[in-house]
Design a protein around this motif. Structure first.
Motif, PDB file in Angstrom:
ATOM      1  N   ARG A  36       0.821  -1.211   0.000  1.00 37.12           N
ATOM      2  CA  ARG A  36       0.000   0.000   0.000  1.00 37.12           C
ATOM      3  C   ARG A  36       0.852   1.256   0.000  1.00 37.12           C
ATOM      4  O   ARG A  36       0.533   2.246  -0.665  1.00 37.12           O
ATOM      5  CB  ARG A  36      -0.959  -0.021   1.200  1.00 37.12           C
ATOM      6  CG  ARG A  36      -2.140  -0.943   0.989  1.00 37.12           C
ATOM      7  CD  ARG A  36      -2.956  -1.157   2.248  1.00 37.12           C
ATOM      8  NE  ARG A  36      -4.202  -1.867   1.941  1.00 37.12           N
ATOM      9  CZ  ARG A  36      -4.283  -3.157   1.660  1.00 37.12           C
ATOM     10  NH1 ARG A  36      -3.188  -3.890   1.652  1.00 37.12           N
ATOM     11  NH2 ARG A  36      -5.437  -3.727   1.384  1.00 37.12           N
ATOM     12  N   ASP A  41      -1.053 -10.925  -2.357  1.00 39.00           N
ATOM     13  CA  ASP A  41      -2.282 -10.129  -2.387  1.00 39.00           C
ATOM     14  C   ASP A  41      -2.345  -9.401  -3.738  1.00 39.00           C
ATOM     15  O   ASP A  41      -1.371  -8.800  -4.170  1.00 39.00           O
ATOM     16  CB  ASP A  41      -2.241  -9.107  -1.248  1.00 39.00           C
ATOM     17  CG  ASP A  41      -3.554  -8.382  -1.048  1.00 39.00           C
ATOM     18  OD1 ASP A  41      -4.157  -7.961  -2.049  1.00 39.00           O
ATOM     19  OD2 ASP A  41      -3.967  -8.213   0.111  1.00 39.00           O
ATOM     20  N   PHE A  98      -3.616  -6.698  -4.471  1.00 42.27           N
ATOM     21  CA  PHE A  98      -3.815  -5.251  -4.314  1.00 42.27           C
ATOM     22  C   PHE A  98      -2.892  -4.428  -5.198  1.00 42.27           C
ATOM     23  O   PHE A  98      -3.344  -3.532  -5.926  1.00 42.27           O
ATOM     24  CB  PHE A  98      -3.618  -4.847  -2.844  1.00 42.27           C
ATOM     25  CG  PHE A  98      -3.546  -3.359  -2.637  1.00 42.27           C
ATOM     26  CD1 PHE A  98      -4.709  -2.604  -2.552  1.00 42.27           C
ATOM     27  CD2 PHE A  98      -2.319  -2.706  -2.546  1.00 42.27           C
ATOM     28  CE1 PHE A  98      -4.639  -1.221  -2.383  1.00 42.27           C
ATOM     29  CE2 PHE A  98      -2.243  -1.336  -2.370  1.00 42.27           C
ATOM     30  CZ  PHE A  98      -3.413  -0.591  -2.291  1.00 42.27           C
ATOM     31  N   LEU A  99      -1.581  -4.702  -5.149  1.00 39.17           N
ATOM     32  CA  LEU A  99      -0.629  -3.878  -5.890  1.00 39.17           C
ATOM     33  C   LEU A  99      -0.860  -4.005  -7.398  1.00 39.17           C
ATOM     34  O   LEU A  99      -0.875  -3.004  -8.124  1.00 39.17           O
ATOM     35  CB  LEU A  99       0.803  -4.288  -5.525  1.00 39.17           C
ATOM     36  CG  LEU A  99       1.918  -3.386  -6.054  1.00 39.17           C
ATOM     37  CD1 LEU A  99       1.742  -1.957  -5.560  1.00 39.17           C
ATOM     38  CD2 LEU A  99       3.284  -3.925  -5.616  1.00 39.17           C
ATOM     39  N   THR A 120      -3.618  -4.857  -9.063  1.00 39.38           N
ATOM     40  CA  THR A 120      -4.870  -4.247  -9.515  1.00 39.38           C
ATOM     41  C   THR A 120      -4.840  -2.728  -9.367  1.00 39.38           C
ATOM     42  O   THR A 120      -5.372  -2.006 -10.228  1.00 39.38           O
ATOM     43  CB  THR A 120      -6.054  -4.826  -8.734  1.00 39.38           C
ATOM     44  OG1 THR A 120      -5.848  -4.636  -7.325  1.00 39.38           O
ATOM     45  CG2 THR A 120      -6.206  -6.309  -9.001  1.00 39.38           C
ATOM     46  N   THR A 121      -4.208  -2.224  -8.313  1.00 42.05           N
ATOM     47  CA  THR A 121      -4.150  -0.778  -8.108  1.00 42.05           C
ATOM     48  C   THR A 121      -3.353  -0.097  -9.215  1.00 42.05           C
ATOM     49  O   THR A 121      -3.780   0.931  -9.763  1.00 42.05           O
ATOM     50  CB  THR A 121      -3.525  -0.456  -6.746  1.00 42.05           C
ATOM     51  OG1 THR A 121      -4.323  -1.022  -5.705  1.00 42.05           O
ATOM     52  CG2 THR A 121      -3.436   1.054  -6.529  1.00 42.05           C
TER      53      THR A 121
END
Length: 317
Positions: free
Chosen positions: A137, A162, A164-165, A167-168
């Protein structure tokens, strides 16, 4: 509770953690600096390795990604752990080149200090490292906006990473090539598949520093934890969870309720422990040996305060 305080002065008994028992959820080859810092403060350190790392079942995607990297096809490569650096070093060696050669001309991002240090050990300087929040994040928050070029980046990760990275950054307009660099498995990995064969096993071939560690099996840890809880051994002891995956395996396989004070290496691990119903007593502000030792001190201090007798003879909760 997150620690952010100066290190207290050593006490007369020999250190700020003198007499404390600390269990690290790491293999001997990865525990050295952290264990050394805790011992320097007077702690008794035990290792409880729960996870290991091995080659991915299909190595062709990461091999192809590194080939493109060496051809200058990416603007950035992102390294999210020291283990990723080790895995790519092995794949690079198999191709007859070094990781430094493959990344030449490509900007390199590291998720934190440990990853940057691992890169430096391979002769690579990181161009971007988040300062405050050394996590996926934090890296996403510090990531530059896409430019007018191709905006391609290579993201080698663990099989259980994860999303997250990925997709972000993709949502922000980057073309992300995510590949599996290694698999996270229960300890120990098969010797023929382990990223660093022999490195996680104590024995005649291990280094003196690795051999000095006291290593516990899950069964031995549970016996130790039960003894601590029953008062037959010094209590409490601290357990340092060093990643979300180690936190999951600890809670699943070895946790003895009310026997340990939990410490998280960083916010992602703390969030995982919280989701599992076992929030940590403290979280390191930095995933460094000193930051982790500070968190252990804070956790044990908080535990002592919360369990100290009240004037009327009761204990606080």
């Amino acid at each position: 509770m997150t620690t952010d305080r100066a290190r207290p002065a050593p006490n007369p008994a020999g250190g700020t953690l003198s007499g404390a028992d600390v269990v690290l959820l790491r293999t001997p080859d990865r525990a050295g600096p952290m264990a050394a810092e805790l011992r320097a403060r007077g702690a008794r350190v035990r290792l409880l390795p729960l996870i290991d790392f091995q080659l991915p079942a299909d190595t062709s995607p990461v091999s192809a990604g590194l080939q493109e990297l060496g051809e200058g096809a990416f603007d950035w490569i992102i390294l999210t752990s020291a283990t990723t650096v080790r895995a790519l070093h092995r794949f690079a060696a198999d191709s007859g080149r070094t990781l430094a050669q493959l990344t030449s001309g490509t900007r390199v991002a590291a998720v934190g200090a440990a990853t940057r240090q691992a890169l430096a050990g391979k002769g690579i300087d990181a161009d971007l490292v988040p300062e405050a929040d050394q996590s996926a994040r934090g890296l996403a928050a510090a990531w530059p906006a896409p430019g007018t070029g191709r905006n391609r980046l290579l993201l080698p990760q663990a099989d259980i990473a994860d999303p997250f990275l990925r997709t972000t950054l993709a949502d922000a307009g980057w073309e992300v090539s995510a590949v599996t660099a290694y698999q996270t498995v229960d300890y120990p990995a098969p010797e023929e598949l382990r990223l660093e064969p022999g490195a996680a096993v104590s024995g005649p071939g291990s280094s003196p520093a690795q051999a000095a560690h006291t290593q516990l099996s899950p069964e031995q840890y549970r016996s130790f934890a039960v003894a601590c809880r029953s008062g037959d051994a010094p209590a409490p002891h601290a357990v340092v969870a060093t990643s979300p995956s180690t936190a999951r395996r600890f809670v699943r396989d070895t946790l003895v309720p009310d026997a340990a004070v939990l410490v998280a290496i960083g916010d992602p691990t703390a969030r995982q422990l919280l989701e599992l119903g076992h929030p940590p007593e403290a979280t390191a502000t930095e995933p460094t040996p000193a930051g982790i030792a500070d968190a252990v001190e804070a956790a044990l201090d908080a535990h002592r305060i919360s369990h100290s007798p009240r004037p009327e003879g009761k204990t606080s909760k």
